[in-house]
Scaffold this active site. Sequence first.
Site, PDB file in Angstrom:
ATOM      1  N   GLU A 258       0.795  -1.229   0.000  1.00 13.62           N
ATOM      2  CA  GLU A 258       0.000   0.000   0.000  1.00 13.62           C
ATOM      3  C   GLU A 258       0.830   1.282   0.000  1.00 13.62           C
ATOM      4  O   GLU A 258       0.835   2.038   0.975  1.00 13.62           O
ATOM      5  CB  GLU A 258      -1.011  -0.032   1.159  1.00 13.62           C
ATOM      6  CG  GLU A 258      -1.993  -1.188   0.994  1.00 13.62           C
ATOM      7  CD  GLU A 258      -3.210  -1.138   1.917  1.00 13.62           C
ATOM      8  OE1 GLU A 258      -3.266  -0.290   2.820  1.00 13.62           O
ATOM      9  OE2 GLU A 258      -4.118  -1.975   1.714  1.00 13.62           O
ATOM     10  N   GLU A 363      -5.116  -8.657  -0.903  1.00 12.78           N
ATOM     11  CA  GLU A 363      -5.543  -8.397   0.479  1.00 12.78           C
ATOM     12  C   GLU A 363      -7.015  -8.024   0.537  1.00 12.78           C
ATOM     13  O   GLU A 363      -7.499  -7.262  -0.296  1.00 12.78           O
ATOM     14  CB  GLU A 363      -4.712  -7.280   1.129  1.00 12.78           C
ATOM     15  CG  GLU A 363      -4.914  -7.228   2.643  1.00 12.78           C
ATOM     16  CD  GLU A 363      -4.174  -6.086   3.313  1.00 12.78           C
ATOM     17  OE1 GLU A 363      -2.957  -5.950   3.115  1.00 12.78           O
ATOM     18  OE2 GLU A 363      -4.827  -5.328   4.061  1.00 12.78           O
ATOM     19  N   CYS A 365     -10.304  -7.741   3.818  1.00 15.81           N
ATOM     20  CA  CYS A 365     -10.945  -8.150   5.074  1.00 15.81           C
ATOM     21  C   CYS A 365     -12.154  -7.277   5.311  1.00 15.81           C
ATOM     22  O   CYS A 365     -12.216  -6.142   4.844  1.00 15.81           O
ATOM     23  CB  CYS A 365      -9.984  -8.079   6.262  1.00 15.81           C
ATOM     24  SG  CYS A 365      -9.523  -6.418   6.749  1.00 15.81           S
ATOM     25  N   ASN A 394     -14.040  -9.935  -9.394  1.00  9.87           N
ATOM     26  CA  ASN A 394     -12.630  -9.922  -9.807  1.00  9.87           C
ATOM     27  C   ASN A 394     -12.357 -11.009 -10.840  1.00  9.87           C
ATOM     28  O   ASN A 394     -11.732 -10.755 -11.866  1.00  9.87           O
ATOM     29  CB  ASN A 394     -11.719 -10.101  -8.594  1.00  9.87           C
ATOM     30  CG  ASN A 394     -11.393  -8.782  -7.916  1.00  9.87           C
ATOM     31  OD1 ASN A 394     -10.747  -7.916  -8.497  1.00  9.87           O
ATOM     32  ND2 ASN A 394     -11.847  -8.608  -6.700  1.00  9.87           N
TER      33      ASN A 394
END
Length: 519
Positions: A258, A363, A365, A394
């Site tokens: 990130e 990633e 969550c 996706n």
Amino acid sequence: MKLNLKQCAVVAILCMLWFTLVRSADVPCAARAVANNSVLCVCTKDYCDTVTRDEPSEGKYVSYVSSEGGMRFNKSTGSLKCFEETSKYPTLTLDPEIKYQTITGFGGAVTDSAGLNWKNLTDSKLMQHLIDSYCGDSGIQYNMLRVPIGGTDFSTRAYAYNELPENDAALTNFTLAPEDYEYKIPMIKACMAAASAPIQIVSATWSPPAWMKTNNDFRGYSRLKQEYLQTYVDYHYKFIEKYAEEEIPIWGVSISNEPLHGTIGFNTINTLGWSLDYMAEVTRSMSSKFRNSAAYKDIKILALDDQRYTLPLYWTTLISIYPDLVDYFDGVALHWYYNRYVNASTITRVMRDYPDKFVISTEACTGAQPTDVLDVDLGSWSRAEEYFVDIMENLNHNVVGWIDWNLCLNTVGGPKWAGSGVDSPIIINAEAREFYKQPMFYAMGHFSKFVPRGSQRINVSVLGQTNIQHVAFLTPSNTVVVLLYNDGDKTRINIRLGDKEARIKVETKSFTTIEMLNQ
Ligand SMILES: *[C@@H]1O[C@H](CO)[C@@H](O)[C@H](O)[C@H]1NC(C)=O
Ligand SMILES: *[C@@H]1O[C@H](CO)[C@@H](O)[C@H](O)[C@H]1NC(C)=O
Ligand SMILES: *[C@@H]1O[C@H](CO)[C@@H](O)[C@H](O)[C@H]1NC(C)=O
Ligand SMILES: *[C@@H]1O[C@H](CO)[C@@H](O)[C@H](O)[C@H]1NC(C)=O
Ligand SMILES: *[C@@H]1O[C@H](CO)[C@@H](O)[C@H](O)[C@H]1NC(C)=O
Ligand SMILES: *[C@@H]1O[C@H](CO)[C@@H](O)[C@H](O)[C@H]1NC(C)=O
């Protein structure tokens, strides 16, 4: 002992019965009701649910259903019927001749917190249940993991490797941390031992040692100090060497986790900020270092490792200023936060001109976004739906894999040294000596277990009106796998393959995976 004919027949029947039961015996979910939510599946040292993938036989399909109402991989088989033009139900027509991207895999992250929670279960049978649930053939068969290089917010302290001596450009004191030996390496090895496919691991640095950074801190607005750009690359090389010594091969590495956060100083966790020219320099140097090494020349180098909305900055803009970088990147890594505000078609639009670059989601969550009220929401079906929909969108936009964040967290979504807690597909209650498989676990499993590495997405065309969302694959064993998402009431849909069709009753609020032989 001598058996007469009658006794012998009884024994034979018992043997057959035993064989049948053992062969297809899935241990069902030990469901625990949660007020106003779906159920949790509870695992103890003596009990944990399992699921086996049954080979579909000629003329049959196998279906696995999980629902808000409490089904978890409920398995059944049905007969394929001859296709009827006149059906009153909507029809999904599968075309295995029209193929798209090839799947790399699915998995989760071995953070310090995940490893610590797993170890905190203490009982070796209970710990093995967790590993088998994720990585074993009786579980959801993860074949990818993500391992942070040093600490993240999901650690109990801020740290990096080679923090001392400071300003050590040659990294003379690079050793792994106690967290690697205590938590990450044992958990990765346990997963590797349980899995039947090779585990591919992606890595990234959240923050290097403070002395490499302009702000001399783990968080806040920062850049690398110019004199340490090469040291930063060497830092990655040394990490990969150390893991190789532990017999853990690293498959891919990104430039950093990130990059946007530390660039604008908008963060409360371990980060590193970037200017595009430093990113270009580090990418070239990382590529040269790995490509020129005998051992690590095949390591995938990934761009971004950041949200979908940063694609225009960390791909389009970066590549247009430094066109040579295209050759150094193998692919692009995306995170899921704020995806609901950025249409997935952005991916296919931006990547259309780069057909040899793969896109992977690294990633995700729930419980992390400002709209999430709870950190851990036990039994939440809507969080499972968020996972399922994001993975499906996706995959329908050419993404080759999807990696979750922490493999497991404790009941408050930690531990962590900075920032707030988040949710996880497995929640550990060490005090009660049990762990809980959340609905999110099954959302992941509908993909990870039934879409093995090497599967190719295939074309689906829709006849009639339906709210059912879908994605379909041709697997390496020449079966066709279809995933269905129903966000509404019980309904019907036909799935056509060639001149046959499966007539499916779709459960209320459910995920369904259907597998049949390719004709
Ligand atoms: C469940 O929902 C009811 C009605 O909306 C509410 O009164 C109750 O507090 C909720 N229970 C929990 C544990 O959230
Ligand atoms: C299927 O799902 C229901 C919940 O709706 C459950 O009660 C039942 O035991 C499940 N059957 C199997 C074989 O797991
Ligand atoms: C090397 O690192 C360790 C921590 O891993 C530290 O205790 C030690 O002081 C360091 N050595 C030097 C020479 O800085
Ligand atoms: C995304 O864009 C496509 C067209 O490009 C559109 O059909 C679809 O509804 C959009 N999805 C969302 C969630 O806005
Ligand atoms: C580890 O387990 C104990 C109970 O056995 C619990 O009190 C402690 O909070 C757990 N640690 C973490 C970090 O969750
Ligand atoms: C699937 O194939 C049909 C032609 O058979 C085409 O019109 C459609 O756009 C394709 N769907 C996708 C998602 O590419």
